[in-house]
Design an enzyme around this catalytic site. Sequence first.
Site, mmCIF file in Angstrom:
data_model
loop_
_atom_site.group_PDB
_atom_site.id
_atom_site.type_symbol
_atom_site.label_atom_id
_atom_site.label_comp_id
_atom_site.label_asym_id
_atom_site.label_seq_id
_atom_site.Cartn_x
_atom_site.Cartn_y
_atom_site.Cartn_z
ATOM 1 C CG HIS A 1 -7.323 26.687 -11.474
ATOM 2 N ND1 HIS A 1 -8.861 26.410 -11.642
ATOM 3 C CD2 HIS A 1 -6.870 25.917 -10.067
ATOM 4 C CE1 HIS A 1 -9.099 26.060 -10.570
ATOM 5 N NE2 HIS A 1 -8.230 25.715 -9.691
ATOM 6 C CG ASP B 1 11.330 8.487 -4.477
ATOM 7 O OD1 ASP B 1 11.532 7.997 -5.813
ATOM 8 O OD2 ASP B 1 10.728 7.565 -3.955
ATOM 9 C CG HIS C 1 3.974 3.778 -6.143
ATOM 10 N ND1 HIS C 1 4.234 5.038 -6.129
ATOM 11 C CD2 HIS C 1 4.900 3.059 -7.152
ATOM 12 C CE1 HIS C 1 5.383 5.155 -6.743
ATOM 13 N NE2 HIS C 1 5.856 3.964 -7.270
ATOM 14 C CE1 TYR D 1 5.245 2.573 -3.153
ATOM 15 C CE2 TYR D 1 5.966 1.939 -1.002
ATOM 16 C CZ TYR D 1 5.472 1.887 -2.240
ATOM 17 O OH TYR D 1 5.330 0.587 -2.817
ATOM 18 C CB ALA D 2 10.020 10.495 -0.498
ATOM 19 C CG ASN D 3 7.898 9.631 -5.694
ATOM 20 O OD1 ASN D 3 8.625 10.028 -5.817
ATOM 21 N ND2 ASN D 3 7.390 8.255 -5.363
#
Length: 129
Positions: free
Chosen positions: A20, A28, A96, A118-120
């Site tokens: 947890h 990316d 970011h 920004y594909a994170n």
Amino acid sequence: MKKHGVLNSEIAKVLADLGHTDTIVIADCGLPIPKSVKKIDLAIEPGKPSFAEILDLLKREMVIEKVTIASEMENQNKQLFAKVLNDFEQIEQVPHEVFKEKTKNAAAIIRTGEATPYANIILHAGVFF
């Protein structure tokens, strides 16, 4: 041999070991990966596998309490931002630079072939009870 779920042994192990509030990152192909964090590199060419493919897979395999994304995704990658909004209720947005700092605490970073800005995402593990 497994016949269901994640077949990648490194990803399967990381998922089984999550507790947890532990985190795992889907990245990316351009996100800097801290040397202290386990990198699981799936990238084979630009776009493959995609961020969305890996996100959909992990959504089926783990309990996700919340996610963290870079606030820049909202304007710089509207398609993925819409997917995140559709897929999750609890979404934390941070700049970011802050996002990159948060990746230092991840159990692992899965590097995809995604080549869009920004594909994170940071997935925070929840519990099923």
